[in-house]
Each structure stands twice: as structure tokens, then as C-alpha cells.
Design a protein around this motif. Structure first.
Motif, short mmCIF file in Angstrom:
data_model
loop_
_atom_site.label_atom_id
_atom_site.label_comp_id
_atom_site.label_asym_id
_atom_site.label_seq_id
_atom_site.Cartn_x
_atom_site.Cartn_y
_atom_site.Cartn_z
N ILE A 127 0.86 -1.18 0.00
CA ILE A 127 0.00 0.00 0.00
C ILE A 127 0.90 1.24 0.00
CG2 ILE A 127 -1.93 -1.12 1.18
CD1 ILE A 127 -1.08 0.35 3.74
N SER A 128 0.40 2.34 -0.50
CA SER A 128 1.18 3.58 -0.50
C SER A 128 0.25 4.77 -0.47
CB SER A 128 2.09 3.66 -1.74
OG SER A 128 1.33 3.97 -2.89
N ASP A 129 0.84 5.95 -0.29
CA ASP A 129 0.12 7.22 -0.40
C ASP A 129 -1.14 7.24 0.47
OD1 ASP A 129 1.63 8.77 -2.74
OD2 ASP A 129 1.56 6.64 -3.23
N GLY B 63 4.52 3.99 -6.12
CA GLY B 63 3.29 4.71 -5.81
C GLY B 63 3.41 6.11 -6.37
N HIS B 64 3.19 7.12 -5.51
CA HIS B 64 3.50 8.52 -5.76
C HIS B 64 2.45 9.29 -6.57
CE1 HIS B 64 5.83 12.13 -5.96
NE2 HIS B 64 6.14 12.02 -7.23
N ILE B 65 1.97 8.76 -7.69
CA ILE B 65 1.11 9.56 -8.57
C ILE B 65 -0.39 9.31 -8.37
CG2 ILE B 65 2.88 9.84 -10.34
CD1 ILE B 65 1.46 7.64 -11.96
N HIS B 66 -0.75 8.49 -7.39
CA HIS B 66 -2.16 8.24 -7.08
C HIS B 66 -2.91 7.70 -8.31
CE1 HIS B 66 -2.28 11.18 -3.40
NE2 HIS B 66 -1.11 10.56 -3.51
N ASP C 173 -3.45 4.73 -4.08
CA ASP C 173 -3.47 5.63 -2.92
C ASP C 173 -4.67 5.32 -2.04
OD1 ASP C 173 -5.74 7.93 -3.47
OD2 ASP C 173 -4.96 7.03 -5.31
N TRP C 174 -4.74 6.06 -0.91
CA TRP C 174 -5.89 5.94 0.02
C TRP C 174 -6.54 7.30 0.25
CZ3 TRP C 174 -7.91 1.33 1.60
CH2 TRP C 174 -7.17 0.21 1.22
N ILE C 175 -6.54 8.12 -0.83
CA ILE C 175 -7.27 9.37 -0.83
C ILE C 175 -8.39 9.31 -1.87
CG2 ILE C 175 -7.15 11.84 -1.39
CD1 ILE C 175 -4.41 11.91 -0.14
N GLU C 176 -8.02 8.90 -3.08
CA GLU C 176 -8.99 8.86 -4.17
C GLU C 176 -9.45 7.44 -4.51
OE1 GLU C 176 -7.42 11.17 -7.55
OE2 GLU C 176 -5.85 11.73 -6.15
#
Length: 262
Positions: free
Chosen positions: A12-14, A203-206, A223-226
Motif C-alpha cells: 500500500i502507499s500514499d 506509488g506517488h502519482i495516485h 493511494d488511500w485518498i482517491e
């Protein structure tokens, strides 16, 4: 409800703990239902950039760290590869943060013996000339977009409609954004191949992605925002890109992807 997941390895990332739009609800459910030998945290787990501007650390964000510690204490090897938003943690590469190992990068051996480079990916920014985040809409506009997205989805949820990501649609449909994503992916692959790897996970770019061509694997954990996505390798060596939210466009384009590295 998140399905129970039993995998050899999970990435997992971001996550961006400390940032208001972090989807800790989905992540907490995921971590409570996952069992794996190794868990990779591929950068931007804690958003120190956001916390410099505004201190935001509710108990739900603290509880995510406790869940990660619990997994490590229960026998899961947890490896933390910091990113640009948690860059200060890189100073401790080679050391342990409690039961969690901190590494600048890491080599991963698949079930089939392939060697995969694990890196956050922000080092590739120097080669991407049209960053969609800074050149297309900018950081301020991106945060505004997330705010609009947050309220839009509250209304959609109230109306019984599935989650919809405005940011993802921009990445999919704005030519400059798509070009930046393609350049980023190309540079990650080029860098890993030059260094003798059989694949790269970043990761990095969502923007979650799972792709194999010419016997080389590229995976972006999302990511875990979008998107609320995770990458897994099962015990047979098959890789899966999983989503913890109902997002039709993302599901159609990426989440069904799975590859078997021979």
C-alpha cells in the motif's frame, strides 16, 4: 464490507495520514481483514507536508499506525519505504521503528524468483516534464478539487449512488495529465530495467496500475485518498490490484487486472 484477504505479500502507499482527505475508514477495514507474510508501506504514509501547514491528527489516524504495529507484532514483516511527503523518515533507512523496518528502497523476490524493485517513485519527477499536479491544476486547485469531490460524494452517498472521483476523471481525460502518467510509468520501467530488475512496484502519482509486457512487470499501488487500492501477490505468484471502494471507471480499467509472473 471489506473481504478477508490472505496473501503472501501486500503493498500500500500514499495513505497521507495527517491529511483531511485520507480515507482512514476504508484503510482501517482493509488492515483489519488482511493477513500476509509481508506488508510494504511504499511511501507517503504520513503526510508531513500537510501537517506543517495545519496540524491534523485525529484518533482515527493514530489508530491506523496502531493497526500497522499490531500486524508487525503478530508476525507480519512490515517494511516501510518512505516517500517525498514523509521524506524525513528516510534518514532512518536501515533502522527499525519499533517492529517496522525502514528502507530507502527494497528488492523483492516473487514466488517465481523474479527480482522486483520497490520504491516510492518521487525520484522520477525529474524526468517528467508535464506534472499533471503542478502544471495542469496545481496543488491549491488539487486540494480544492478534493474538497469538491468530498462533498459531491457525501451527496451521492445520501442518494444511494456509488463513489465517483473527479480527480481520477481528470487524469483519464486531460491529455496533459495522461501524458505525465505515461512518462512517469516509462521512466520507472526504464530505471528498473537499467538496474537489472524484472519489475518495479511504486506509488506517488495516485494512479493504480498493474501491467506486464516483455516479461517485465510495472505496478503502481495507487493511494488511500482517491482510489483506496492495494497490490497483492498470492501464494501461487499471481498479482492482484484490489479496490476497497466502488468506483466503476477505476474497476473497469485497472482493478480487474491480475498477472502471473512466470
Amino acid at each position: 464490507m471489506t473481504q478477508h484477504i490472505h496473501a503472501r505479500t501486500v503493498w500500500i502507499s500514499d495513505v497521507h495520514l495527517g491529511f483531511k482527505d485520507c480515507r482512514v475508514d476504508y484503510l482501517a477495514s482493509f488492515l483489519k481483514n488482511v493477513k500476509c507474510d509481508t506488508l510494504y508501506l511504499v511511501g507517503d504514509i504520513i503526510d508531513l507536508w500537510a501537517m506543517k501547514k495545519r496540524l491534523f491528527w485525529p484518533k482515527e489516524h493514530y489508530e491506523i499506525l496502531m493497526l500497522l504495529y499490531q500486524l508487525a507484532e503478530q508476525g507480519t514483516q512490515v517494511i516501510y519505504v518512505p516517500g517525498n511527503h514523509d521524506d524525513p523518515v528516510r534518514k532512518f533507512a536501515g533502522q527499525n521503528m519499533g517492529p517496522i523496518k525502514i528502507m530507502h528502497e527494497h528488492d523483492y523476490q516473487t514466488v517465481k524468483g523474479k527480482t522486483i524493485l520497490i520504491m516510492h517513485g518521487d525520484a522520477m519527477d525529474a524526468y517528467v516534464q508535464h506534472s499533471w499536479l503542478t502544471k495542469i491544476i496545481g496543488e491549491v486547485a488539487y486540494r480544492t478539487l478534493l474538497l469538491v469531490n468530498r462533498w459531491t460524494n457525501r451527496i451521492r452517498k445520501w442518494m444511494g449512488k456509488p463513489y465517483f472521483s473527479l480527480s481520477y476523471q481528470i487524469k483519464e481525460n486531460v491529455s496533459g495529465a495522461k501524458k505525465a502518467i505515461e512518462e512517469y510509468k516509462s521512466q520507472c520501467i526504464k530505471n528498473a530495467k537499467h538496474r537489472g530488475y524484472d519489475g518495479v512496484i511504486c506509488g506517488h502519482i495516485h494512479y493504480p496500475d498493474l501491467d506486464i509486457s516483455d516479461d517485465f512487470m510495472y505496478a503502481n499501488t495507487g493511494d488511500w485518498i482517491e482510489n483506496c487500492t492495494a497490490l497483492t501477490e498470492d501464494f501461487s505468484g499471481k498479482f492482484h490490484l484490489l479496490s476497497c471502494i466502488e468506483q466503476t471507471q477505476l474497476h473497469d480499467n485497472h482493478i480487474k487486472n491480475e498477472v502471473h509472473v512466470a
